[in-house]
Write an enzyme that holds these catalytic residues in place. Structure first.
Site, PDB file in Angstrom:
ATOM      1  N   GLN A 275      34.295  68.489   2.310  1.00  0.00           N
ATOM      2  CA  GLN A 275      33.845  67.111   2.553  1.00  0.00           C
ATOM      3  C   GLN A 275      32.608  66.832   1.700  1.00  0.00           C
ATOM      4  O   GLN A 275      32.145  65.704   1.623  1.00  0.00           O
ATOM      5  CB  GLN A 275      33.482  66.918   4.020  1.00  0.00           C
ATOM      6  CG  GLN A 275      34.625  67.173   4.981  1.00  0.00           C
ATOM      7  CD  GLN A 275      34.152  67.160   6.412  1.00  0.00           C
ATOM      8  OE1 GLN A 275      34.061  66.107   7.049  1.00  0.00           O
ATOM      9  NE2 GLN A 275      33.817  68.331   6.924  1.00  0.00           N
ATOM     10  N   ASN A 276      32.072  67.884   1.093  1.00  0.00           N
ATOM     11  CA  ASN A 276      30.803  67.768   0.376  1.00  0.00           C
ATOM     12  C   ASN A 276      31.006  67.217  -1.033  1.00  0.00           C
ATOM     13  O   ASN A 276      32.058  67.387  -1.628  1.00  0.00           O
ATOM     14  CB  ASN A 276      30.106  69.136   0.298  1.00  0.00           C
ATOM     15  CG  ASN A 276      29.857  69.722   1.687  1.00  0.00           C
ATOM     16  OD1 ASN A 276      29.842  68.983   2.680  1.00  0.00           O
ATOM     17  ND2 ASN A 276      29.724  71.033   1.780  1.00  0.00           N
ATOM     18  N   ILE A 277      29.974  66.585  -1.530  1.00  0.00           N
ATOM     19  CA  ILE A 277      30.052  65.931  -2.858  1.00  0.00           C
ATOM     20  C   ILE A 277      29.079  66.588  -3.839  1.00  0.00           C
ATOM     21  O   ILE A 277      28.840  66.111  -4.923  1.00  0.00           O
ATOM     22  CB  ILE A 277      29.686  64.435  -2.711  1.00  0.00           C
ATOM     23  CG1 ILE A 277      28.284  64.291  -2.059  1.00  0.00           C
ATOM     24  CG2 ILE A 277      30.734  63.704  -1.894  1.00  0.00           C
ATOM     25  CD1 ILE A 277      27.740  62.895  -2.047  1.00  0.00           C
ATOM     26  N   ASP A 278      28.518  67.764  -3.408  1.00  0.00           N
ATOM     27  CA  ASP A 278      27.404  68.373  -4.168  1.00  0.00           C
ATOM     28  C   ASP A 278      27.851  69.309  -5.289  1.00  0.00           C
ATOM     29  O   ASP A 278      27.028  69.866  -5.992  1.00  0.00           O
ATOM     30  CB  ASP A 278      26.456  69.121  -3.194  1.00  0.00           C
ATOM     31  CG  ASP A 278      27.201  70.151  -2.322  1.00  0.00           C
ATOM     32  OD1 ASP A 278      26.790  70.321  -1.150  1.00  0.00           O
ATOM     33  OD2 ASP A 278      28.185  70.758  -2.799  1.00  0.00           O
TER      34      ASP A 278
ATOM     35  N   HIS B 232      35.883  63.839  -0.306  1.00  0.00           N
ATOM     36  CA  HIS B 232      35.018  62.656  -0.404  1.00  0.00           C
ATOM     37  C   HIS B 232      34.507  62.421  -1.816  1.00  0.00           C
ATOM     38  O   HIS B 232      33.536  61.700  -2.018  1.00  0.00           O
ATOM     39  CB  HIS B 232      33.817  62.809   0.552  1.00  0.00           C
ATOM     40  CG  HIS B 232      34.235  62.761   1.991  1.00  0.00           C
ATOM     41  ND1 HIS B 232      33.534  63.399   2.993  1.00  0.00           N
ATOM     42  CD2 HIS B 232      35.302  62.195   2.603  1.00  0.00           C
ATOM     43  CE1 HIS B 232      34.142  63.202   4.155  1.00  0.00           C
ATOM     44  NE2 HIS B 232      35.209  62.481   3.945  1.00  0.00           N
TER      45      HIS B 232
ATOM     46  N   CYS C  64      35.957  48.547 -14.817  1.00  0.00           N
ATOM     47  CA  CYS C  64      36.965  49.144 -15.734  1.00  0.00           C
ATOM     48  C   CYS C  64      37.334  50.564 -15.338  1.00  0.00           C
ATOM     49  O   CYS C  64      38.135  51.206 -16.020  1.00  0.00           O
ATOM     50  CB  CYS C  64      36.428  49.108 -17.165  1.00  0.00           C
ATOM     51  SG  CYS C  64      35.045  50.229 -17.436  1.00  0.00           S
TER      52      CYS C  64
ATOM     53  N   CYS D  68      27.656  49.722 -16.528  1.00  0.00           N
ATOM     54  CA  CYS D  68      28.663  50.368 -17.395  1.00  0.00           C
ATOM     55  C   CYS D  68      28.339  50.072 -18.859  1.00  0.00           C
ATOM     56  O   CYS D  68      28.132  48.913 -19.226  1.00  0.00           O
ATOM     57  CB  CYS D  68      30.036  49.803 -17.025  1.00  0.00           C
ATOM     58  SG  CYS D  68      31.366  50.341 -18.115  1.00  0.00           S
TER      59      CYS D  68
ATOM     60  N   CYS E 112      31.515  47.902 -20.218  1.00  0.00           N
ATOM     61  CA  CYS E 112      31.819  46.492 -19.866  1.00  0.00           C
ATOM     62  C   CYS E 112      30.658  45.819 -19.147  1.00  0.00           C
ATOM     63  O   CYS E 112      30.759  44.672 -18.729  1.00  0.00           O
ATOM     64  CB  CYS E 112      33.088  46.426 -19.008  1.00  0.00           C
ATOM     65  SG  CYS E 112      32.820  46.928 -17.296  1.00  0.00           S
TER      66      CYS E 112
ATOM     67  N   GLY F 113      30.654  74.774   8.895  1.00  0.00           N
ATOM     68  CA  GLY F 113      29.565  73.809   8.782  1.00  0.00           C
ATOM     69  C   GLY F 113      29.954  72.363   8.875  1.00  0.00           C
ATOM     70  O   GLY F 113      29.527  71.553   8.066  1.00  0.00           O
TER      71      GLY F 113
END
Ligand code: APR
Ligand code: ZN
Length: 245
Positions: A101-104, A119, A130, A148, A151, A188
């Site tokens: 679930q971690n984005i690290d 996630h 875009c 961006c 664009c 965890g």
């Protein structure tokens, strides 16, 4: 604890397919606070900053908090012994995948190859028009909110905000792993956030033995958990790895 570790080591050794499911707790020993419980981020910051509608209507305010939480603070975190053990278990064919679930990005940095990021990941930004993706570099944050370069539209971190769908590929692979594992190690997580929190439940429904590693009890402990190894992920997984060697 010792007998339980021995039991878990035997289960993993005899398992046809073992999958790990990780939450914010596995990165606490890397200095990244959890979201809930002691020192939880949601005690300090308002989760609204990760609400999609709020983000689009207040990009600057939302980005300044997102930068503080996920980039100024988290940015320099290093993987810890728990991430290392899971990567080692994969290398020795004791583990087939990590659903996180971690984005690290710490599982990948520790060497895990098969990581299903439920996630998303904080290490890239995505354009809200875009869909081009950009790596995080220092000058990305020179001016907030980041725009961006192709664009000119608003960029957002490539992780899931509340109200956003789960990345299709990660979702499919996580479900497949949950349906076909005979050992499922939950590390965890409070088990608070759907649909991620359903993965251990699906594994249980498909006959998996649920091993849980957490210093505290969670939504799983009195329900689906078969073996509860109460303790910190780094310490407990280190004992498991010693047993496997
Ligand atoms: N080792 C293992 N577990 C730990 C440790 C540790 N050293 N320290 C704390 N924990 C446990 C806590 O007891 C708690 O059960 O980690 C868990 C952290 O719970 P949450 O902060 O709710 O993390 P998580 O379950 O991953 O949250 C799910 O919520 O905000 C969203 O998208 C965010 O992915 C996150 C999701
Ligand atoms: Zn663009």
């Amino acid at each position: 604890m010792e007998n339980k570790i021995k039991e878990v080591v035997e289960l993993i050794k005899n398992s046809k397919r073992t999958t790990a499911f990780t939450g914010a707790g596995i990165s606490v020993e890397s200095g990244i606070p959890p979201f809930r419980g002691e020192g939880g981020l949601w005690n300090k910051y308002d989760p609204i900053v990760l609400d999609l509608n709020y983000f689009f209507s207040n990009p600057r305010e939302s980005w300044s908090v997102i930068k503080e939480i996920f980039y100024d603070f988290f940015g320099t975190a290093k993987f810890n012994r728990a991430h290392e053990v899971l990567a080692e278990m994969e290398k020795q064919n004791y583990l087939s995948a990590v659903i996180t679930q971690n984005i690290d990005n710490l599982h990948q940095e520790a060497g895990s190859k098969v990581v299903h990021e439920f996630h998303g990941n904080s290490k890239t930004l995505i354009c809200t028009s875009c869909n081009n993706r950009f790596p995080i570099t220092d000058n990305v944050f020179k001016k907030l909110p980041p725009k961006c370069e192709d664009c000119g539209s608003l960029l957002k971190p490539d992780f899931i905000f509340f109200g956003e769908g789960i990345p299709q590929q990660a979702y499919q692979k996580s479900i497949e792993a949950a349906q076909n594992s005979d050992v499922f190690i939950v590390i965890g997580s409070t088990g608070e956030v759907m649909p991620a929190s359903q993965m251990p439940v699906i594994a249980k429904q498909n006959g998996a033995t649920i091993i849980e590693i957490n210093p505290n009890t969670s939504n799983y402990t009195s329900g689906i958990t078969d073996i509860f190894l109460q303790g910190k992920a780094g310490e407990v997984l280190d004992l498991v790895m010693r047993g496997l060697e």
